[in-house]
Design an enzyme around this catalytic site. Structure first.
Site, PDB file in Angstrom:
ATOM      1  N   ASP A  42      10.544   4.365 -51.899  1.00 52.41           N
ATOM      2  CA  ASP A  42      10.930   4.797 -53.236  1.00 52.41           C
ATOM      3  C   ASP A  42       9.662   4.785 -54.080  1.00 52.41           C
ATOM      4  O   ASP A  42       8.648   4.187 -53.715  1.00 52.41           O
ATOM      5  CB  ASP A  42      12.033   3.904 -53.825  1.00 52.41           C
ATOM      6  CG  ASP A  42      12.766   4.596 -54.980  1.00 52.41           C
ATOM      7  OD1 ASP A  42      12.233   5.579 -55.543  1.00 52.41           O
ATOM      8  OD2 ASP A  42      13.870   4.149 -55.345  1.00 52.41           O
TER       9      ASP A  42
HETATM   10  C1  NOJ Z   1      13.144   6.514 -58.157  1.00 49.04           C
HETATM   11  C2  NOJ Z   1      14.545   6.645 -57.665  1.00 49.04           C
HETATM   12  O1  NOJ Z   1      15.044   5.380 -57.303  1.00 49.04           O
HETATM   13  C3  NOJ Z   1      14.685   7.614 -56.502  1.00 49.04           C
HETATM   14  O2  NOJ Z   1      16.040   7.797 -56.214  1.00 49.04           O
HETATM   15  C4  NOJ Z   1      14.021   8.917 -56.827  1.00 49.04           C
HETATM   16  O3  NOJ Z   1      14.181   9.823 -55.765  1.00 49.04           O
HETATM   17  C5  NOJ Z   1      12.554   8.668 -57.139  1.00 49.04           C
HETATM   18  N1  NOJ Z   1      12.450   7.768 -58.268  1.00 49.04           N
HETATM   19  C6  NOJ Z   1      11.796   9.933 -57.479  1.00 49.04           C
HETATM   20  O4  NOJ Z   1      12.201  10.391 -58.717  1.00 49.04           O
END
Ligand code: NOJ
Length: 815
Positions: A302
């Site tokens: 993530d």
């Molecule tokens: C953080 C989020 O938890 C995730 O779901 C997302 O894909 C990424 N940011 C990118 O925006």
């Protein structure tokens, strides 16, 4: 004993002396990977056994040819290029892997999210995960996944950061439950599988996220001091401490479906898991995902969820996103734990190059499998312009953006979205058949959720006026249009000759006034429609379960005057509904986040063009205080590792908890009414194999795990009849009660099958449910195996988790 044979949480601390643990700590210097690492064993569970080395991909399950292509590709890369392949760069998309033109590789574009391609113009906003799960309809789940995939591809996104199985919905309060599907692993697993198949059939790589234990937003990331660099952590992220049986039977379950559906990638989650960060937890990534589930694709972090270099790589992380250091990747110029550090680690012998090669093979195999090397559309240059996450000023590398700008990729998806959201709408109450509306002469519309949104398309803040059709954060969508309930009702009223007497959209005014004074008409309108909303967003858990803007009081105020008050909620999920038994509240519809066609979808249901067939993917309790497993919030101590969330409820989430403790609820999991009625009869169960041993045959692992777990053992059939006045779709649901010999803590009933069947008035059809070995097994922490317990199973079929009408018993394994 091999490290990976140790179950986490199974053994007491004393019996694991000498084991190397992923602990609650992180190496300050990412590349001094010292074994054993600093260990904090957190009680009977809350620690992670070490599982090394990271398994190499084999391409098993149908990716064999693509794997060879990926290996050929890797063989041509320089070490610097290899580092680029595993390290994100700020660029036009939310995540970017740079191109290698000499090999005709044009790079990878990764885009959010689970209900829309978010960083894009002229794209559709689909119903949210929780909404589409409410359809309990495999076809709908697939169609939505496919239509979304088409839009991602047409915008040049190779990878869709979708779908979501974590959070699963352990807590009613979690801010992102709406991005996922249901507070049940079985329903979520089916939804994952069909969504992934849809995305990937459209030519886009799907990403199963957030792996694993990402059940709250509070303290999902560490807290940093004001300089915000990686070395300045004040407190580490919360640790989700989950025992071995629970992780298998609840949280890993839907991810197993994702692996089986050949999902291209997994995104590891922000928080810690049993003491170590999910993106450097070798038990989770190497052990559960790559060994046990046989996952053949790649694990990306993530955004900013990488907390070390070689340690993460050895633990199974294959791609660092978005590539910068620091909290949420903000400090990109500081470099990455990967990038140049990967080249250095290979050069100085800390990291074996074969592991780096496997990372890239895993990244490129799904790329070739989906033919993304052939005529894949270029990244739409307009996406770069509206990408606020990594604006052009933050780019350190060149991106050659070509092709048509501002492509309209919405196609004919509007009508699909309208139909899906209508089919997802759940009729919770319908007293005296208040619905469908029968050409009322007069109606009035109330509530700040009814009208037009007046604050732009981005949907990232709680706004008072305007209908709510998606939640906030990376999982939202950018609306090109949004049909409000009020505009759709007005259009319909014109057609039917209904007088729309008045609209009152100011909740404060409705609550503080006498509605009969507001309307100033002698008799109430024939129907009063009240629209309520509940906001939820990434990075924050919900503070309460009420509808927002005093919605419950709005209903009370309207119902005091109007004896036909019909309530519609646009909500992230669970709400307290204190007005549910009010005698003047005749109907309640839960429409969740319906996407861009919201008004049209709800009008279709209100007027009976679509007979509601949605069913709850969670339980609505009588009181908010009835829910267990709240997020961990009030940690007031300042110790670095003090944020601990103990999943002590174990298997008892949502209906499993309410059923285990005989707690009465308002509307149970699986509940949903229709404008018609259904009956069930003639249940039968038939074995599909000759003999059923307790343990599965040990077959070579395939994506999804041991194929024996997916072998159908029984066929259960039941006849469903439409006994009411109109055509409608029933959702027969199958729940299994395990025998008494199953280890304690097994929930009384667990969903293990469902179907959706459209029936004309008076029509009957036989539906069948296949029970697979996994459906009848529990995770045995001693043998580290799924086992079917001895004794009699009770198999019930009904129309909700508490409306079980047909029963049959079976004893697969005798003592
Ligand atoms: C953080 C989020 O938890 C995730 O779901 C997302 O894909 C990424 N940011 C990118 O925006």
């Amino acid at each position: 004993m091999a490290a990976h044979l140790l179950a986490w949480g199974l053994l007491a601390a004393t019996t694991v002396t000498g084991q190397q643990y992923d602990s609650g700590t992180r190496d300050a210097d990412a590349f001094s990977y010292v074994q054993p690492r600093n260990t904090t064993i957190l009680g009977p569970y809350g620690h992670s056994p070490a599982v090394y080395p990271s398994p190499n991909a084999t391409g098993s399950g149908g990716w064999e040819t693509a794997l060879v292509q990926a290996q050929d590709f890797v063989a041509q890369l320089s070490l610097d290029e290899k580092a680029d392949m595993v390290t994100g760069q700020f660029g036009p998309c939310v995540g970017n892997i740079v191109a290698i033109p000499r090999l005709n590789f044009s790079g990878l574009c990764l885009q959010d999210g689970p209900l829309s391609i978010r960083v894009a113009d002229y794209a559709s906003v689909f119903p949210a995960g929780v909404t589409v799960a409410s359809t309990w309809d495999r076809q709908v789940l697939y169609e939505r996944g496919f239509a979304m995939g088409q839009e991602f591809k047409a915008k040049g996104a190779h990878v869709a950061l979708s779908p979501v199985a974590g959070p699963l919905g352990r807590s009613a309060y979690s801010g992102r439950n709406w991005e996922g599907f249901a507070a049940d692993p079985y329903l979520t697993g089916v939804a994952m599988e069909h969504t992934i198949q849809g995305h990937q059939d459209a030519g886009v790589q799907a990403t199963a996220k957030h792996f694993i234990g990402n059940e709250q937003e509070t303290q999902r990331n560490p807290t940093f001091n004001s300089s915000g660099t990686v070395t300045d952590i004040i407190q580490e992220a919360v640790s989700s401490n989950i025992d071995d049986r629970t992780i298998h039977e609840i949280y890993l379950w839907p991810f197993a479906n994702a692996a089986r559906a050949k999902v291209a990638s997994f995104m590891c989650s922000y928080q810690r898991l049993n003491g170590s960060y999910a993106c450097e937890n070798s038990k989770a990534l190497n052990g559960l995902l790559k060994e046990e589930l046989g996952f053949q694709g790649y694990v990306m972090s993530d955004w900013g969820g990488t907390h070390s270099g070689v340690a993460s790589i050895e633990s199974g992380l294959d791609m660092d996103m978005p590539g910068g250091l620091g909290s949420y990747g903000t400090n990109v110029k500081a470099g990455s734990f990967f990038g140049g550090n990967v080249t250095r680690a290979v050069t100085n012998g800390t990291l074996d190059e074969s592991r780096l090669d496997d990372m890239i093979v895993r990244i490129m195999t799904p790329y070739y499998w989906l033919n993304q090397d052939q005529d894949f559309p270029s990244v739409d240059p307009s996406s770069a312009d509206i990408n606020t996450f990594s604006p052009r000023s933050s780019w350190l590398r060149e991106f050659n953006l070509t092709g048509e700008r501002s492509r309209d990729v919405r196609g004919d998806h509007g009508p699909i979205i309208r139909r899906h959201a209508a089919e997802a709408t759940i009729l919770l109450k319908n007293k005296h058949n208040a619905l469908p509306l029968k050409a009322p002469k007069t109606i009035a519309v109330f509530g700040n959720d009814a009208g037009e949104v007046v604050t732009g398309p981005l949907n990232q803040d709680v706004f008072e006026y305007g209908t709510l059709a998606a939640g906030g954060g990376s999982g939202t969508g950018r609306f090109t249009y949004l049909v409000s309930p009020l505009s759709a009702i007005s259009a319909r009223a014109q057609q039917t000759g209904t007088k729309l007497v008045q609209n009152w959209l100011n909740n404060t005014q409705i609550v503080s006034s006498n509605v009969s004074d507001l309307l100033a008409i002698p008799t109430p309108p024939e129907a009063c429609l009240v629209f309520l909303k509940t906001w939820a967003e990434e990075a924050a858990d919900r503070e309460h379960l009420n509808v927002d803007f005093n919605g419950a009081e709005v209903v009370e105020s309207v119902a005091a005057f109007c004896n036909n008050t019909i309530v519609v909620t646009h909500s992230s999920g669970i709400n307290e509904l204190p007005f549910a038994n009010h005698p003047n509240v005749t109907a309640i519809l839960a429409a969740h986040y319906p996407g861009q066609e919201s008004g049209n979808s709800i009008v279709d249901v209100l007027y009976g063009d679509v007979n509601p067939s949605g069913h709850l993917p969670y339980t609505i309790a009588r009181n908010g205080s009835d829910y267990n497993a709240p997020p961990t919030t009030a940690v007031s101590t300042t110790g670095r590792y003090d944020w601990q969330s103990w999943f002590t409820e174990r298997l008892e989430i949502d209906y499993r908890y309410f059923d285990a403790h005989n707690i009465p609820v308002l509307y149970e999991f699986g509940f949903g009414l229709s404008y018609t009625t259904f009956n069930l009869s003639n249940i039968a169960i038939e074995p599909l194999v000759d003999s059923i041993p307790s343990a599965p045959e040990s077959l070579p692992i395939q994506p999804g795990g041991n194929p024996a777990l997916w072998e159908p053992l029984y066929n259960v059939s039941v006849s469903v009849t439409n006994s009411g006045p109109v055509q409608g779709a029933a959702v027969p649901q199958l729940y299994v009660t395990f025998p008494d010999s199953t280890p304690s803590g097994t929930p009384p009933r667990q969903l293990r099958g469902f179907d959706k069947v459209l029936l004309d008035k008076g029509e009957s059809r036989t539906v069948s449910f296949e029970l697979m070995r996994r459906d009848l097994s529990y995770w045995d922490i001693v043998s580290q195996e799924w086992r079917i317990p001895e004794g009699e199973f009770v198999v019930r079929v009904g129309f909700s988790s508490r409306d079980l009408r047909e029963v049959v018993r079976v004893t697969p394994v005798s003592s």
